[in-house]
Design a protein around this motif. Structure first.
Motif, PDB file in Angstrom:
ATOM      1  N   PRO A  65      -5.610  44.097  29.888  1.00 28.24           N
ATOM      2  CA  PRO A  65      -4.392  43.278  30.518  1.00 28.24           C
ATOM      3  C   PRO A  65      -3.808  41.983  29.675  1.00 28.24           C
ATOM      4  N   ASP A  66      -4.983  41.124  29.523  1.00 29.08           N
ATOM      5  CA  ASP A  66      -4.623  39.949  28.759  1.00 29.08           C
ATOM      6  C   ASP A  66      -4.098  40.182  27.672  1.00 29.08           C
ATOM      7  N   ILE A  67      -4.432  41.094  26.623  1.00 29.67           N
ATOM      8  CA  ILE A  67      -4.097  41.419  25.420  1.00 29.67           C
ATOM      9  C   ILE A  67      -2.755  42.193  25.557  1.00 29.67           C
ATOM     10  N   GLU A  68      -2.702  43.317  26.519  1.00 25.85           N
ATOM     11  CA  GLU A  68      -1.576  44.106  26.364  1.00 25.85           C
ATOM     12  C   GLU A  68      -0.426  43.699  26.983  1.00 25.85           C
ATOM     13  N   SER A  69      -0.741  43.317  28.133  1.00 22.43           N
ATOM     14  CA  SER A  69       0.753  42.992  29.001  1.00 22.43           C
ATOM     15  C   SER A  69       1.503  42.094  28.058  1.00 22.43           C
ATOM     16  N   PRO A  70       1.348  41.225  27.385  1.00 26.54           N
ATOM     17  CA  PRO A  70       2.286  40.175  26.748  1.00 26.54           C
ATOM     18  C   PRO A  70       3.067  40.926  25.676  1.00 26.54           C
ATOM     19  N   LEU A  71       2.606  42.345  25.377  1.00 32.79           N
ATOM     20  CA  LEU A  71       3.183  42.911  24.475  1.00 32.79           C
ATOM     21  C   LEU A  71       4.327  43.645  24.815  1.00 32.79           C
ATOM     22  N   GLY A  72       4.552  43.882  26.286  1.00 32.45           N
ATOM     23  CA  GLY A  72       5.675  44.286  26.864  1.00 32.45           C
ATOM     24  C   GLY A  72       6.009  45.572  26.764  1.00 32.45           C
ATOM     25  N   LEU A  73       5.190  46.511  26.131  1.00 31.42           N
ATOM     26  CA  LEU A  73       5.675  48.078  26.065  1.00 31.42           C
ATOM     27  C   LEU A  73       5.749  48.814  27.175  1.00 31.42           C
ATOM     28  N   SER A 120      -3.338  54.301  16.426  1.00 32.82           N
ATOM     29  CA  SER A 120      -3.753  55.332  16.035  1.00 32.82           C
ATOM     30  C   SER A 120      -5.256  55.468  16.447  1.00 32.82           C
ATOM     31  N   ASP A 121      -5.497  56.749  16.895  1.00 36.36           N
ATOM     32  CA  ASP A 121      -6.813  56.862  17.402  1.00 36.36           C
ATOM     33  C   ASP A 121      -7.049  55.757  18.440  1.00 36.36           C
ATOM     34  N   SER A 122      -8.331  55.233  18.491  1.00 33.62           N
ATOM     35  CA  SER A 122      -8.550  54.153  19.603  1.00 33.62           C
ATOM     36  C   SER A 122      -8.067  52.718  19.184  1.00 33.62           C
ATOM     37  N   SER A 123      -7.471  52.284  18.338  1.00 33.22           N
ATOM     38  CA  SER A 123      -6.803  51.062  18.357  1.00 33.22           C
ATOM     39  C   SER A 123      -5.381  50.798  17.862  1.00 33.22           C
ATOM     40  N   TYR A 124      -4.931  49.768  18.298  1.00 40.03           N
ATOM     41  CA  TYR A 124      -3.506  49.407  17.979  1.00 40.03           C
ATOM     42  C   TYR A 124      -3.324  49.112  16.361  1.00 40.03           C
ATOM     43  N   ASN A 125      -2.054  49.485  16.198  1.00 41.58           N
ATOM     44  CA  ASN A 125      -1.487  48.950  14.788  1.00 41.58           C
ATOM     45  C   ASN A 125      -1.237  47.544  14.665  1.00 41.58           C
ATOM     46  N   LYS A 126      -1.045  46.912  13.657  1.00 43.95           N
ATOM     47  CA  LYS A 126      -0.853  45.598  13.470  1.00 43.95           C
ATOM     48  C   LYS A 126       0.599  45.395  13.862  1.00 43.95           C
ATOM     49  N   ARG A 127       1.321  46.232  13.375  1.00 44.22           N
ATOM     50  CA  ARG A 127       2.852  46.316  13.856  1.00 44.22           C
ATOM     51  C   ARG A 127       3.387  47.795  14.066  1.00 44.22           C
ATOM     52  N   PRO A 128       4.515  47.838  14.826  1.00 43.31           N
ATOM     53  CA  PRO A 128       5.104  49.154  14.761  1.00 43.31           C
ATOM     54  C   PRO A 128       5.624  49.771  13.552  1.00 43.31           C
ATOM     55  N   VAL A 168       9.516  46.626  22.227  1.00 44.51           N
ATOM     56  CA  VAL A 168       8.487  46.834  21.244  1.00 44.51           C
ATOM     57  C   VAL A 168       8.551  45.652  20.402  1.00 44.51           C
ATOM     58  N   PRO A 169       7.378  44.722  20.351  1.00 46.23           N
ATOM     59  CA  PRO A 169       7.341  43.658  19.649  1.00 46.23           C
ATOM     60  C   PRO A 169       7.221  43.644  18.180  1.00 46.23           C
ATOM     61  N   LYS A 170       7.672  42.965  17.438  1.00 44.78           N
ATOM     62  CA  LYS A 170       7.429  43.015  16.045  1.00 44.78           C
ATOM     63  C   LYS A 170       5.904  43.038  15.462  1.00 44.78           C
ATOM     64  N   ARG A 171       5.211  42.201  16.166  1.00 42.10           N
ATOM     65  CA  ARG A 171       3.890  42.296  15.838  1.00 42.10           C
ATOM     66  C   ARG A 171       2.919  42.807  17.155  1.00 42.10           C
ATOM     67  N   LEU A 172       1.996  43.710  16.628  1.00 38.63           N
ATOM     68  CA  LEU A 172       1.125  44.180  17.686  1.00 38.63           C
ATOM     69  C   LEU A 172      -0.116  43.210  17.909  1.00 38.63           C
ATOM     70  N   ILE A 173      -1.234  44.031  17.419  1.00 36.62           N
ATOM     71  CA  ILE A 173      -2.528  43.461  17.608  1.00 36.62           C
ATOM     72  C   ILE A 173      -3.187  43.305  15.982  1.00 36.62           C
ATOM     73  N   GLN A 189      -2.923  53.100   8.130  1.00 34.63           N
ATOM     74  CA  GLN A 189      -3.822  52.118   7.555  1.00 34.63           C
ATOM     75  C   GLN A 189      -4.869  51.198   8.453  1.00 34.63           C
ATOM     76  N   GLY A 190      -4.791  51.442   9.627  1.00 34.50           N
ATOM     77  CA  GLY A 190      -5.508  50.577  10.636  1.00 34.50           C
ATOM     78  C   GLY A 190      -7.086  51.210  10.833  1.00 34.50           C
ATOM     79  N   TRP A 191      -7.569  50.625  11.899  1.00 36.55           N
ATOM     80  CA  TRP A 191      -8.926  51.199  12.296  1.00 36.55           C
ATOM     81  C   TRP A 191      -8.861  52.534  12.849  1.00 36.55           C
ATOM     82  N   LYS A 192      -9.594  53.549  12.341  1.00 36.39           N
ATOM     83  CA  LYS A 192      -9.589  54.807  13.141  1.00 36.39           C
ATOM     84  C   LYS A 192     -11.003  55.230  13.234  1.00 36.39           C
ATOM     85  N   ASN A 193     -10.997  56.389  14.002  1.00 42.15           N
ATOM     86  CA  ASN A 193     -12.252  56.946  14.388  1.00 42.15           C
ATOM     87  C   ASN A 193     -12.230  58.236  13.772  1.00 42.15           C
TER      88      ASN A 193
END
Ligand code: C2O
Length: 535
Positions: A184-192, A284-292, A359-364, A482-486
């Motif tokens: 939540p500390d990281i995800e709530s501010p995204l506002g999704l 994608s898979d188990s991680s967020y993209n850097k942006r939508p 959906v913010p311009k930047r994710l994680i 192009q982000g981290w995938k499994n």
């Protein structure tokens, strides 16, 4: 007779929290989740189907199983309990390496948390299987209680059976479920979009049924004069979402978040909306993209996960069908038909809504792969051997079967470059346990046949001068992948270069467990066979 589409409501699977809250503070939790034989209604007009289902009791077990929601930094323990009967509900192929209990009784099972970064003893090694009541146990079995650390990046995973030689039939029977780590500390501010109504997993797979409701899987092989039972891939005509065939969901005119898991054995999906609605791809898979990324279609191989936002306020119609356009097998197989080309229907309410989600311009942003730091470069060739008598085709990695000792021995805290050379005719979704990876390049082979000839003789990509052959066209990796995938799709006739990290992607913290312990980890194609590596 054909089943009518869009008559069942989309269910939500029961939710199980992977933590307790004591005096307002989240604390670790020990769960007991069983595997039960029961009947499940896949469609209004189909008699109940015999399935294997995960749940906390036979009554509450579902297909897919309950969604486990874990909290970052809080351990979840699960004792997986096998309550299955002595015989399988689906045909059992004894001609492939299979977990076979000595008493020949009981269904071997073992659970893998796909995408989890956990100790090898809790990773669900294919040979750590057990039967009902732990009466019989596979050679690498060590413990009843699995430990999930939940200290990796927040995101989507799924748990599924992983027993040697039985994974495909155990999944077909229903042993599948979603697992989410929330931070939540990281995800709530995204506002999704969030909350039960607006944030939901969609677990999609294909099945065929007989008119009595039972799951249809051919008992005889694709080519019975050659082999009585061998069918390398399973395709069903009915598309199931959250346990219902072609369901429908009434939605409000606002944004929703869907965590789409392809839990099929072999079917790829190319999802799109018939009314032109788009997906905003956030993970994608188990991680967020850097942006939508705004996309019109999503190609999802078996076991891949797409985390998307759909904004129904953008719809110019009152309904939208989620459709599928992927040939099967992918990419060279049959085109979809009017049944497997449809997935589910959204009925969109007329009235506009106040929607405070965004959906913010930047994710994680996680660190990019650092190529210069790679500790090793490996070449992994996938190819099929067919014996002169046409016995079942074996998919080998560097000419080695699963039973061979582990070949890859990366060190904790390092990254490696793996060049995966796909000399087969199919696209293989490669999944690596423990390590996340970034796809760097996909390059077509020239003179593939010549290279293959050499590989069949000496099994060594460097000595066969791979660099001479890996100089064809480059197929770009889509931006949203192009982000981290499994898992990633290894295109046939291509070398796919990936950077795998055997550490957390969001910190340099070392694993809190001994990753070099037995039984190690595996990497494999999610359509068929398993291979081993250890750290
Ligand atoms: Cu999703 Cu080794 O598995």
């Amino acid at each position: 007779s054909q089943l009518k589409m869009f008559v069942d409501e989309l269910p939500d699977m029961p939710k199980i929290l992977g933590f307790d809250v004591v005096n307002g503070i989240p604390v670790s939790k020990s769960l007991q989740i069983g595997m039960f034989a029961k009947k499940w209604k896949f469609h209004r007009d189909l008699p109940p189907t015999r399935v294997f289902a995960y749940g906390t009791s036979n009554n509450t077990a579902t297909v897919p199983g309950p969604t486990i929601e874990a909290l970052y930094g809080v351990d979840t323990y699960v004792t997986w309990l096998n309550y299955l009967p002595s015989k399988h509900i689906l045909p059992w192929d004894p001609t492939i390496p299979t977990a076979i209990p000595a008493t020949k009784k009981g269904v071997p099972t073992v659970v893998h948390l796909h995408g989890g970064i956990d100790e090898p003893q809790s990773d669900g090694n294919a040979n750590s299987w057990f039967t009902r009541g732990f009466r019989e146990r596979g050679p690498t079995w060590t413990q009843k209680k699995y430990h999930y650390y939940n200290i990796q990046q927040p995101g989507n995973m799924w748990y599924h059976d992983h027993a040697m030689g039985l994974t495909r039939v155990n999944l077909l029977a229903g042993l599948i479920g979603a697992y989410i780590i929330r931070h939540p500390d990281i995800e709530s501010p995204l506002g999704l979009p969030h909350g039960k109504e607006f944030d939901r997993p969609l677990i999609v797979f294909d099945r065929s049924f007989r008119t009595d409701g039972s799951i249809y899987m051919n008992k005889t092989g694709d080519n019975p004069s050659i082999h009585p039972q061998w069918q390398p891939e399973y395709f069903g005509d009915a598309i199931i979402v959250n346990g219902k065939a072609w369901p429908r969901l009434t939605v409000r005119r606002r944004k929703y978040r869907f965590r789409i898991i392809n839990a099929s054995n072999a079917r790829f999906f190319k999802f799109f909306f018939t009314n032109g609605l788009r997906f905003i791809h956030v993970g994608s898979d188990s991680s967020y993209n850097k942006r939508p990324f705004m996309i019109k279609e999503i190609l999802l191989a078996p076991s891949e996960i797409a985390d998307v936002i759909v904004d129904f306020s953008e719809s110019n119609s009152d309904s939208a069908i989620l459709a599928n356009g992927a040939a099967y097998p992918y990419p060279g197989g049959d085109p979809v038909d009017k049944f497997n080309g449809k997935v589910m229907k959204f009925i969109i309410k007329r009235q506009r809504e106040v929607d405070t989600s965004r959906v913010p311009k930047r994710l994680i942003k996680y660190p990019s792969p650092d190529l210069s730091s790679a500790a090793a470069t490996r070449y992994i060739a996938m190819y099929e051997y067919t014996s002169p008598t046409g016995e079942p085709t074996h998919l080998f990695l560097n000419g080695k079967p699963y039973e061979a000792p582990a070949t890859e021995t990366p060190k904790e805290g390092t990254s490696e470059i793996w060049n995966v050379i796909n000399l087969t005719e199919d696209n293989h979704p490669l999944h690596i346990h423990l390590g996340l990876f970034v796809v760097l390049e996909q390059r077509e082979l020239v003179d593939e046949e010549k290279f293959k000839e050499c590989m069949l003789k000496i099994n060594n990509a460097v000595k066969c001068q791979i660099s001479k052959y890996a100089r064809g066209n480059i197929t770009a990796v889509p931006a949203h992948e192009q982000g981290w995938k499994n898992v990633f799709k290894m295109m046939p006739g291509y070398v796919t270069k990936i950077l795998v990290r055997f550490a957390y992607i969001d910190s340099n913290a070392s694993y809190p467990f001994d990753a070099s312990a037995e039984p190690g980890y595996v990497y494999h194609c999610h359509v068929s066979i398993l291979f081993g590596f250890s750290i």
